[in-house]
Design a protein around this motif. Structure first.
Motif, short mmCIF file in Angstrom:
data_model
loop_
_atom_site.label_atom_id
_atom_site.label_comp_id
_atom_site.label_asym_id
_atom_site.label_seq_id
_atom_site.Cartn_x
_atom_site.Cartn_y
_atom_site.Cartn_z
N ALA A 71 -38.15 10.51 1.72
CA ALA A 71 -38.80 9.22 1.97
C ALA A 71 -38.25 8.59 3.24
CB ALA A 71 -38.60 8.28 0.78
N ALA A 72 -36.94 8.70 3.45
CA ALA A 72 -36.32 8.13 4.65
C ALA A 72 -36.81 8.85 5.91
CB ALA A 72 -34.80 8.21 4.55
N LEU A 73 -37.01 10.15 5.83
CA LEU A 73 -37.53 10.91 6.97
C LEU A 73 -38.91 10.40 7.36
CD1 LEU A 73 -36.45 14.51 5.92
CD2 LEU A 73 -35.69 13.33 7.98
N GLN A 74 -39.74 10.15 6.37
CA GLN A 74 -41.07 9.64 6.63
C GLN A 74 -41.01 8.26 7.28
OE1 GLN A 74 -44.15 10.92 6.22
NE2 GLN A 74 -45.24 9.03 6.74
N GLN A 75 -40.14 7.41 6.77
CA GLN A 75 -40.03 6.06 7.30
C GLN A 75 -39.52 6.06 8.73
OE1 GLN A 75 -37.51 4.18 4.32
NE2 GLN A 75 -39.24 2.98 3.59
N ILE A 76 -38.40 6.72 8.97
CA ILE A 76 -37.74 6.64 10.27
C ILE A 76 -38.47 7.46 11.32
CG2 ILE A 76 -35.60 7.17 11.51
CD1 ILE A 76 -34.13 6.62 8.83
N ASN A 77 -38.77 8.70 11.01
CA ASN A 77 -39.32 9.60 12.02
C ASN A 77 -40.82 9.42 12.25
OD1 ASN A 77 -36.75 10.61 12.17
ND2 ASN A 77 -37.18 12.51 11.08
N GLY A 90 -51.48 24.81 6.38
CA GLY A 90 -51.46 25.44 5.07
C GLY A 90 -50.12 26.04 4.69
N ALA A 91 -49.16 26.01 5.60
CA ALA A 91 -47.86 26.62 5.33
C ALA A 91 -46.88 25.60 4.77
CB ALA A 91 -47.30 27.23 6.62
N ALA A 92 -45.83 26.10 4.13
CA ALA A 92 -44.76 25.23 3.63
C ALA A 92 -43.78 24.95 4.77
CB ALA A 92 -44.05 25.90 2.46
N HIS A 93 -43.46 23.69 4.98
CA HIS A 93 -42.53 23.30 6.03
C HIS A 93 -41.44 22.41 5.44
CE1 HIS A 93 -45.28 24.73 9.20
NE2 HIS A 93 -46.25 24.14 8.54
N PRO A 94 -40.23 22.47 6.00
CA PRO A 94 -39.19 21.51 5.58
C PRO A 94 -39.66 20.09 5.84
CG PRO A 94 -38.23 23.30 6.88
CD PRO A 94 -39.72 23.44 6.99
N ALA A 95 -39.19 19.15 5.02
CA ALA A 95 -39.59 17.75 5.16
C ALA A 95 -39.21 17.22 6.54
CB ALA A 95 -38.94 16.91 4.06
N TYR A 96 -38.07 17.67 7.07
CA TYR A 96 -37.66 17.21 8.40
C TYR A 96 -38.66 17.65 9.45
CZ TYR A 96 -35.30 17.16 12.89
OH TYR A 96 -35.01 16.96 14.23
N ALA A 97 -39.04 18.93 9.42
CA ALA A 97 -40.00 19.44 10.41
C ALA A 97 -41.33 18.69 10.30
CB ALA A 97 -40.21 20.94 10.19
N THR A 98 -41.78 18.46 9.08
CA THR A 98 -43.03 17.74 8.89
C THR A 98 -42.96 16.33 9.46
OG1 THR A 98 -43.52 19.00 6.88
CG2 THR A 98 -44.69 16.92 7.17
N SER A 99 -41.82 15.67 9.26
CA SER A 99 -41.67 14.31 9.76
C SER A 99 -41.69 14.27 11.29
CB SER A 99 -40.38 13.68 9.23
OG SER A 99 -39.23 14.23 9.85
#
Length: 338
Positions: free
Chosen positions: A81-87, A140-149
């Motif tokens: 959640a923090a990654l989404q907010q900050i990044n 369509g691929a799985a990505h780490p939350a950090y990379a997605t953010s």
């Protein structure tokens, strides 16, 4: 006037020092306390948070250039959640504030993680991926939350560009520099210094923080360069080689026991269970356990052709980092422990 976010971080602190050395007027954002590196005393500091849109808008009064270096790097499930907010949301606030003040130019610090990967190459074990700025994000691929953010943060910048913002994006790999032992990539040097026996097979893509700053300054002050992103990467080496060089620089023993894939998978699952039961942060996550297994090299020819920049070799960067860390530790009387 130049505005910098993330001034207490590795890239931000070196960037501010470079800008001050150039005689630039710098205003920077801080959250908890004003940073204490030498050039910090010549900065106009603004207390606030990138999630506070009003503070950001006020901070851009009279500003011509913005360097957005603030961001969260984490692979812990608790930080999604923090990654989404900050990044993402934080970057959106910066973009919106820049759009409100015509004539501002933005340099956004993204990451090679935002490039995604070549899905076809990933299906071929051992096949080296070579990624450029043209890499396409696989939805369509799985990505780490950090990379997605970081990818979604870039989309906010591209939105700004579509609305008329003059912006450039840099995508550094693992940024190496002398900073706090407990933060960012400097923890790799701490790991080598403390003579840990284990290492994970795989590669690490790296770049010297001084080269990152030089490229950012060059790109930001060239208004003709806009609406583009640039990979900043000096090369890739096996993680063991990196740790061995760093350990040798400290006069320490290099890691000698490779952790097999099955053991890494067991460890991250055990850590995940422990974190669920205790609420503690996992020492190793699925993403960190698997990092580096898929061989990839990030091609940085574009920035070299555009700026003439030549990246420092790994040996020079490691020598500089180790000497700076030893000097800083001696000056503070600190004892490095893990």
């Amino acid at each position: 006037m130049i505005f910098v976010t993330g001034g207490s971080g590795l890239i931000g602190s070196f960037l501010i020092s470079a800008l001050v050395a150039r005689g630039q007027a710098v205003r920077a954002l801080y959250r908890r306390q004003v940073p204490t590196f030498p050039a910090a005393s010549q900065v106009e500091w603004v207390e606030g948070d990138i999630l506070d849109a009003l503070v950001i808008r006020q901070a851009l009064e009279g500003v011509e250039h913005v360097f957005h270096c603030a961001g969260l790097v984490s692979y812990a499930p608790q930080d999604e959640a923090a990654l989404q907010q900050i990044n993402v949301e934080g970057t959106a606030n910066i973009v919106d504030a820049c759009l409100d003040r015509k004539g501002i130019r933005l340099c956004h610090v993204s990451s090679v993680a935002a490039l995604g990967g070549n899905a076809a190459a990933e299906q071929e074990p051992g096949k080296m991926q070579v990624l450029t700025e043209e890499a396409k994000w696989d939805l369509g691929a799985a990505h780490p939350a950090y990379a997605t953010s970081k990818y979604l943060g870039e989309l906010e910048v591209w939105r700004g560009v579509a609305e008329g913002l003059s912006a450039v994006i840099v995508n550094p790999s693992v940024v190496l520099g002398a900073a706090d032992w407990d933060r960012s990539s400097t923890r790799l040097f701490r790991y080598a210094h403390n003579e840990h026996a284990f290492y994970t097979p795989g590669n690490i893509n790296f770049v010297d923080v001084r080269d990152v700053v030089e490229a950012m300054v060059h790109l930001a002050f060239q208004p003709a360069i806009a609406g583009q992103r640039f990979i900043l990467n000096a090369g890739a080496v096996p993680l063991h080689d990196f740790l061995a060089q760093a350990a040798a620089c400290f006069g320490k023993k290099a890691p000698r026991i490779a952790v097999p894939d099955w053991a890494a998978e067991l460890i991250w699952r055990t850590e995940h269970a422990r974190s669920l039961l205790t609420g503690a942060r996992p020492l190793i996550t699925k993403d960190t356990a698997r990092a580096g297994r898929k061989p990839v090299v990030y091609q940085s020819q574009k920035v070299q052709n555009t700026t003439g920049l030549r990246f420092r070799p790994l040996a020079e960067t490691i020598e500089w980092c180790c000497q700076e860390l030893k000097t800083n530790s001696a000056a503070s009387g600190a004892v490095v422990v893990y």
